[in-house]
Design a protein around this motif. Sequence first.
Motif: not given
Length: 408
Positions: A46-48, A83-86, A402-404
């Motif tokens: 969805g973010n893509q 944090d997001k990756h893990t 995602p932080q923008t």
Amino acid sequence: MLSTTEIGLIKATVPILREHGLLLTQHFYKRMFQYNPELRNTFNMGNQQNGTQQTALALAVLAYAENIENPGVLLPVLQRIGDKHTSLQITAEQYDIVGAHLLASIGEVLGDAATADLIAAWAKAYGQLADLMINLEKSIYLEKASVPGAWTGWRKFIIDKKVPESEEITSFYLRPEDGLEVVQHQPGQYLSIKVFVPAVGIYQPRQYSISSAPDAAYYRISVKKEQGNEEKEAGTVSNLLHAQLEEGAVIEATTPAGDFVLSTEHSTPLVLLSAGVGQTPFISILDFLTKSDQQRQVKWAHACRSENVHAFREQINAWQMEHDWFEHVVFYENIESSTKDNVLSKDSRSGRMNVAEITEMLLIPEAEYYLCGPKPFIEKAINDLSALGVDRKKLFFEEFGPQTIQLN
Ligand SMILES: Cc1cc2nc3c(=O)[nH]c(=O)nc-3n(C[C@H](O)[C@H](O)[C@H](O)COP(=O)(O)OP(=O)(O)OC[C@H]3O[C@@H](n4cnc5c(N)ncnc54)[C@H](O)[C@@H]3O)c2cc1C
Ligand code: HEM
């Protein structure tokens, strides 16, 4: 270590990244999903579609290039990404895949401007960043594995109970299938969940803020059904959760994550500003504070379209009646569409949130400000509060994607 020449080459790409960074990351993701389609199960597609992840990565690559001589200044940002990756179980091995596609994309997008020396400098710079992040993520994984109730990887959770909270927000009570203890989250943290999406034949992860107080037995998340319209498609996972995943269904989740948390070492006053489903981390914070009766001064201004979509209204009103340290005000954008019998109380206002109307309530010396909601809401709140003289160091925010947004 990068040489002075290599640093010079990286810095020379800063203006290009500033102008064409998004083009680069769009190309990168297209390429990566073409060659490594299995990663579509790991990324939020969805973010893509809406482009937010490409923007977040472009901003991260630019920030890295700009700070190539002193990447240490990026540590808070890297911690957030880690944090997001893990929470999505990213592995050290996957850094090679991402690196290969990123370098190939630099070559393909820059064309003749991508000299062999430039590519070699970026390969080294990427390696340096990847090492930094792999080590950081290793320590996050270790830290998370060391607390009571911890688990590694994806753990199965049963949807124990589904409770509608408003016309479009429903709560899901999640209990671990194995019946064992879960990690007690810090109020404000989110859970990454993963569900299989039959329509596209892949798994999809999403994050949901935990909307209950820390508890060793279960988590509650509260999900807004993202309806479609002429401009955008209906949301994949939220609709699946609302319409197809019934009580008894199993989903998977990793341990709670995120740094948008209530600091509990001190009892600084809190000012919370939310819009729409951005209220969920604050419900967790209030549920925690009222249960522990910490007597911490809390002012909460919330905005939503109407009473019909205002979730947890009765609960919030009850908290306000019971605790004199808690004050809540709500702005209803569209009063006419409210169909509830309840007339507006003294704590309800009409229109979009207007900070000028509630300045007295919001301006508390020493307070910490937590903001959560759609991007334009957060941006406006940051600007309004800064204009009132609130120190940016006291502002914390969470974007539900995602932080923008960047604070400086
Ligand atoms: C830290 C964090 C905490 C969160 N907490 C919560 C929470 O407590 N409650 C909650 O409800 N949500 C929360 N979210 C948001 C949540 O993770 C999901 O993003 C949300 O549920 C939408 O997911 P979806 O699969 O339904 O929509 P998606 O399918 O991911 O679509 C997302 C958006 O993109 C739009 N879109 C889809 N296709 C296109 C297209 N082709 N072009 C343009 N736009 C398109 C959709 O209409 C939708 O608005 C949180 C997110 C984060 C990062
Ligand atoms: C140096 C390399 C990398 C950088 C700079 C980077 C940067 C980022 C950034 C900025 C975000 C957004 C964080 C946020 O939510 O605010 C993100 C998310 C993410 N990253 Fe990375 N990343 C890197 C490597 C990787 C690797 C190796 C993988 C493994 C496949 C990966 C997978 C993801 C996923 C799945 C997300 C969440 C995407 C989403 O929710 O849409 N990243 N990364």
